[in-house]
Motif scaffolding. Structure first.
Motif, PDB file in Angstrom:
ATOM      1  N   SER A   1     -10.696 -14.694   6.950  1.00  0.00           N
ATOM      2  CA  SER A   1     -11.944 -13.766   6.998  1.00  0.00           C
ATOM      3  C   SER A   1     -12.367 -13.490   8.434  1.00  0.00           C
ATOM      4  O   SER A   1     -12.153 -14.135   9.314  1.00  0.00           O
ATOM      5  CB  SER A   1     -12.815 -13.892   5.823  1.00  0.00           C
ATOM      6  OG  SER A   1     -13.376 -14.951   6.176  1.00  0.00           O
TER       7      SER A   1
ATOM      8  N   ASN B   1     -10.744 -12.283   0.802  1.00  0.00           N
ATOM      9  CA  ASN B   1     -11.854 -12.997   0.051  1.00  0.00           C
ATOM     10  C   ASN B   1     -11.327 -14.064  -0.915  1.00  0.00           C
ATOM     11  O   ASN B   1     -12.162 -14.735  -1.363  1.00  0.00           O
ATOM     12  CB  ASN B   1     -12.480 -12.070  -0.583  1.00  0.00           C
ATOM     13  CG  ASN B   1     -13.521 -11.209   0.471  1.00  0.00           C
ATOM     14  OD1 ASN B   1     -14.808 -11.616   0.666  1.00  0.00           O
ATOM     15  ND2 ASN B   1     -13.216  -9.953   0.690  1.00  0.00           N
ATOM     16  N   LEU B   2      -9.904 -14.036  -1.177  1.00  0.00           N
ATOM     17  CA  LEU B   2      -9.450 -14.990  -1.809  1.00  0.00           C
ATOM     18  C   LEU B   2      -8.922 -15.893  -1.252  1.00  0.00           C
ATOM     19  O   LEU B   2      -8.169 -17.124  -1.635  1.00  0.00           O
ATOM     20  CB  LEU B   2      -8.313 -14.378  -2.696  1.00  0.00           C
ATOM     21  CG  LEU B   2      -8.437 -13.284  -3.820  1.00  0.00           C
ATOM     22  CD1 LEU B   2      -7.039 -12.799  -4.360  1.00  0.00           C
ATOM     23  CD2 LEU B   2      -9.128 -13.927  -4.973  1.00  0.00           C
TER      24      LEU B   2
ATOM     25  N   SER C   1       0.778  -1.188   0.044  1.00  0.00           N
ATOM     26  CA  SER C   1      -0.067   0.075  -0.042  1.00  0.00           C
ATOM     27  C   SER C   1       0.820   1.294   0.085  1.00  0.00           C
ATOM     28  O   SER C   1       0.761   2.000  -0.811  1.00  0.00           O
ATOM     29  CB  SER C   1      -0.943  -0.087   1.214  1.00  0.00           C
ATOM     30  OG  SER C   1      -0.245   0.233   2.332  1.00  0.00           O
TER      31      SER C   1
ATOM     32  N   VAL D   1      -8.481  -2.186   1.476  1.00  0.00           N
ATOM     33  CA  VAL D   1      -8.931  -2.807   0.515  1.00  0.00           C
ATOM     34  C   VAL D   1      -8.166  -3.944  -0.029  1.00  0.00           C
ATOM     35  O   VAL D   1      -8.665  -4.921  -0.352  1.00  0.00           O
ATOM     36  CB  VAL D   1      -8.769  -1.721  -0.828  1.00  0.00           C
ATOM     37  CG1 VAL D   1      -9.131  -2.453  -2.219  1.00  0.00           C
ATOM     38  CG2 VAL D   1      -9.848  -0.714  -0.691  1.00  0.00           C
ATOM     39  N   LEU D   2      -6.889  -3.813   0.164  1.00  0.00           N
ATOM     40  CA  LEU D   2      -5.720  -5.017  -0.078  1.00  0.00           C
ATOM     41  C   LEU D   2      -6.167  -6.284   0.922  1.00  0.00           C
ATOM     42  O   LEU D   2      -6.154  -7.161   0.408  1.00  0.00           O
ATOM     43  CB  LEU D   2      -4.445  -4.875  -0.088  1.00  0.00           C
ATOM     44  CG  LEU D   2      -3.908  -3.765  -1.223  1.00  0.00           C
ATOM     45  CD1 LEU D   2      -2.452  -3.339  -0.850  1.00  0.00           C
ATOM     46  CD2 LEU D   2      -4.193  -4.301  -2.428  1.00  0.00           C
TER      47      LEU D   2
ATOM     48  N   ALA E   1      -8.966  -6.799   2.358  1.00  0.00           N
ATOM     49  CA  ALA E   1     -10.252  -7.233   1.875  1.00  0.00           C
ATOM     50  C   ALA E   1     -10.266  -8.357   0.698  1.00  0.00           C
ATOM     51  O   ALA E   1     -10.755  -9.303   0.508  1.00  0.00           O
ATOM     52  CB  ALA E   1     -11.339  -6.405   1.493  1.00  0.00           C
ATOM     53  N   ILE E   2      -9.257  -8.056  -0.271  1.00  0.00           N
ATOM     54  CA  ILE E   2      -9.123  -8.802  -1.454  1.00  0.00           C
ATOM     55  C   ILE E   2      -8.459 -10.174  -1.225  1.00  0.00           C
ATOM     56  O   ILE E   2      -8.924 -11.040  -1.563  1.00  0.00           O
ATOM     57  CB  ILE E   2      -8.008  -8.161  -2.569  1.00  0.00           C
ATOM     58  CG1 ILE E   2      -9.098  -6.877  -3.043  1.00  0.00           C
ATOM     59  CG2 ILE E   2      -7.523  -8.976  -3.628  1.00  0.00           C
ATOM     60  CD1 ILE E   2      -8.133  -5.883  -3.990  1.00  0.00           C
ATOM     61  N   VAL E   3      -7.342 -10.072  -0.316  1.00  0.00           N
ATOM     62  CA  VAL E   3      -6.674 -11.380   0.034  1.00  0.00           C
ATOM     63  C   VAL E   3      -7.352 -12.252   0.851  1.00  0.00           C
ATOM     64  O   VAL E   3      -7.440 -13.200   0.934  1.00  0.00           O
ATOM     65  CB  VAL E   3      -5.225 -10.951   0.751  1.00  0.00           C
ATOM     66  CG1 VAL E   3      -4.357 -10.296  -0.251  1.00  0.00           C
ATOM     67  CG2 VAL E   3      -5.518 -10.232   2.075  1.00  0.00           C
TER      68      VAL E   3
ATOM     69  N   GLU F   1     -15.986  -9.239   4.259  1.00  0.00           N
ATOM     70  CA  GLU F   1     -16.350 -10.656   3.349  1.00  0.00           C
ATOM     71  C   GLU F   1     -17.326 -10.039   1.964  1.00  0.00           C
ATOM     72  O   GLU F   1     -18.121  -9.143   2.561  1.00  0.00           O
ATOM     73  CB  GLU F   1     -16.967 -11.482   4.030  1.00  0.00           C
ATOM     74  CG  GLU F   1     -15.916 -12.170   5.033  1.00  0.00           C
ATOM     75  CD  GLU F   1     -16.777 -13.289   6.045  1.00  0.00           C
ATOM     76  OE1 GLU F   1     -16.555 -14.680   5.589  1.00  0.00           O
ATOM     77  OE2 GLU F   1     -17.484 -12.765   6.833  1.00  0.00           O
ATOM     78  N   ILE F   2     -17.251 -10.537   0.814  1.00  0.00           N
ATOM     79  CA  ILE F   2     -17.980 -10.126  -0.074  1.00  0.00           C
ATOM     80  C   ILE F   2     -19.363 -10.212   0.032  1.00  0.00           C
ATOM     81  O   ILE F   2     -20.104  -9.236  -0.253  1.00  0.00           O
ATOM     82  CB  ILE F   2     -17.377 -10.986  -1.242  1.00  0.00           C
ATOM     83  CG1 ILE F   2     -16.308 -10.512  -1.871  1.00  0.00           C
ATOM     84  CG2 ILE F   2     -18.544 -10.694  -2.348  1.00  0.00           C
ATOM     85  CD1 ILE F   2     -15.783 -11.386  -3.007  1.00  0.00           C
TER      86      ILE F   2
END
Length: 383
Positions: free
Chosen positions: A52, A46-47, A19, A39-40, A42-44, A286-287
């Motif tokens: 989470s 959710n992958l 970041s 944001v980063l 959340a991305i990792v 989480e998404i």
């Protein structure tokens, strides 16, 4: 593998590095590192690269319990209340008026939306958080969120942060135009005292040695232990004072010592702790939960926008009556909404060297005052 604490920490540290690098070397420099690290995270999460919210982790619990309070403590060690007299009465008056405007804005904005549907039972805590952050910065926001466990509502918490970042960025642009516009409405002579603000610039790159690092961490350890003991003792006699508020008070008292002020590393440790905390907040997004909060996104943005709008209307309205210097009004407002760093940037943009130090000191006052005002608002609304 993803549940391994060392692996989780490695990923979190990598997110902080990424970041910062992206914000310095790419087009993402227009996005704050604080928002990007969320944001980063959340991305990792959710992958499924790290746990989470539903999976959780002892690492996250430790960061929430100790690292987040550390960020507040270390950042407050830079608040020198003894020097506030140098800010001058006009800046302090404008800053206090802005704080009053923020409190009014929070209460009015909360009632402009269906706050129970948007924020649930945490509406009072979120009102307190917004009071804190729009009195002097994110350290106040985090302190109140920690006490009320709002951070565990990952999506709502992040939604408020995103709205805060958007409105703060817009208000920075608006603040730059306030003196120009208001000067036409009611001119005010600008007097430059010739104060060399560069002498008071914050150290961007702190050099810290092992002995200094050990001392800094030791001071924090003692402070957090003491605050927990005091909070427990007071609760046993019916005084429910949050330990984070006691920790804030300890930090402000220590910050008045010249020896403490001269210790290098507090700002660096504070910012790193903030990023680590926010990376975990991102992991809680989480998404599925993000989709759930989507319908409330506009309400959250409206709530945040109204707070700043009412703050500005109140501050500018009173400033018209008292014939204030519009540069001081704009800088004081930025000290409220964005904190010391954005207030300093505004003073430099106005080429007002006489207002650089007052901008920093007004922002420092907000860092100390915001937590108290935030808890007051949360308590009043929650009672």
């Amino acid at each position: 593998m993803t549940a391994n604490p060392i692996f989780i920490l490695t990923v979190l540290f990598g997110l902080i590095f990424a970041s910062e690098w992206l914000c310095k070397h790419t087009f993402l420099k227009y996005i704050s590192s604080s928002l990007l690290v969320i944001v980063l995270g959340a991305i990792v999460a959710n992958l499924n690269l790290i746990p989470s919210a539903s999976d959780s982790s002892p690492v996250y619990d430790t960061i929430f319990k100790y690292v987040a309070p550390a960020s507040i403590f270390f950042l407050l060690l830079g608040v020198n209340l003894k020097q506030l007299r140098k800010a001058g009465l006009p800046m302090l008056i404008a800053f206090i008026l802005g704080s009053v405007g923020t409190m009014l804005g929070v209460i009015i904005a909360l009632n402009a939306i269906d706050y129970q549907a948007v924020f649930g039972d945490q509406f009072a805590a979120i009102a307190g958080m917004m009071t804190g952050t729009y009195t002097g910065g994110s350290a106040n926001f985090n302190a109140i969120a920690l006490h009320y466990d709002v951070f565990r509502e990952g999506v709502v918490f992040t939604g408020v942060i995103v709205a805060d970042n958007i409105v703060t960025a817009i208000w920075m642009v608006v603040s730059l135009s306030i003196p120009v516009f208001m000067q036409k409405l009611r001119p005010h002579p600008q007097v430059v005292s010739g104060l060399n603000g560069d002498e008071h610039m914050e150290r961007e790159n702190e050099q810290i040695e092992p002995m200094g690092l050990a001392l800094m961490l030791g001071i924090f350890s003692i402070a957090i232990l003491f605050s927990d003991v005091v909070a427990h003792s007071l609760s046993s006699v019916g005084w429910n004072i949050p330990s984070i508020l006691i920790l804030t008070t300890i930090a402000l008292i220590l910050a008045q010592s010249t020896r403490i002020q001269n210790l290098a590393g507090a700002k660096m440790l504070g910012m790193f702790s903030v990023y680590l905390f926010l990376a975990v907040v991102g992991a809680y997004c989480e998404i599925g939960a993000l989709i759930d909060v989507g319908s409330n996104a506009l309400d959250i943005l409206l709530f945040t926008t109204l707070i700043v709008l009412i703050h500005s209307v109140f501050l500018i309205g009173v400033s018209l009556l008292i014939k204030a210097d519009w540069s001081i009004v704009a800088i004081a407002s930025q000290a409220n909404i964005g904190g010391a760093s954005t207030a300093l940037a505004l003073a430099k943009s106005f080429k007002r060297s006489d207002l650089i130090l007052p901008a920093i000191l007004a922002g420092s006052l907000g860092s100390g005052l915001g937590t108290y005002l935030g808890f007051i608002v949360a308590a009043l609304l929650g009672s």
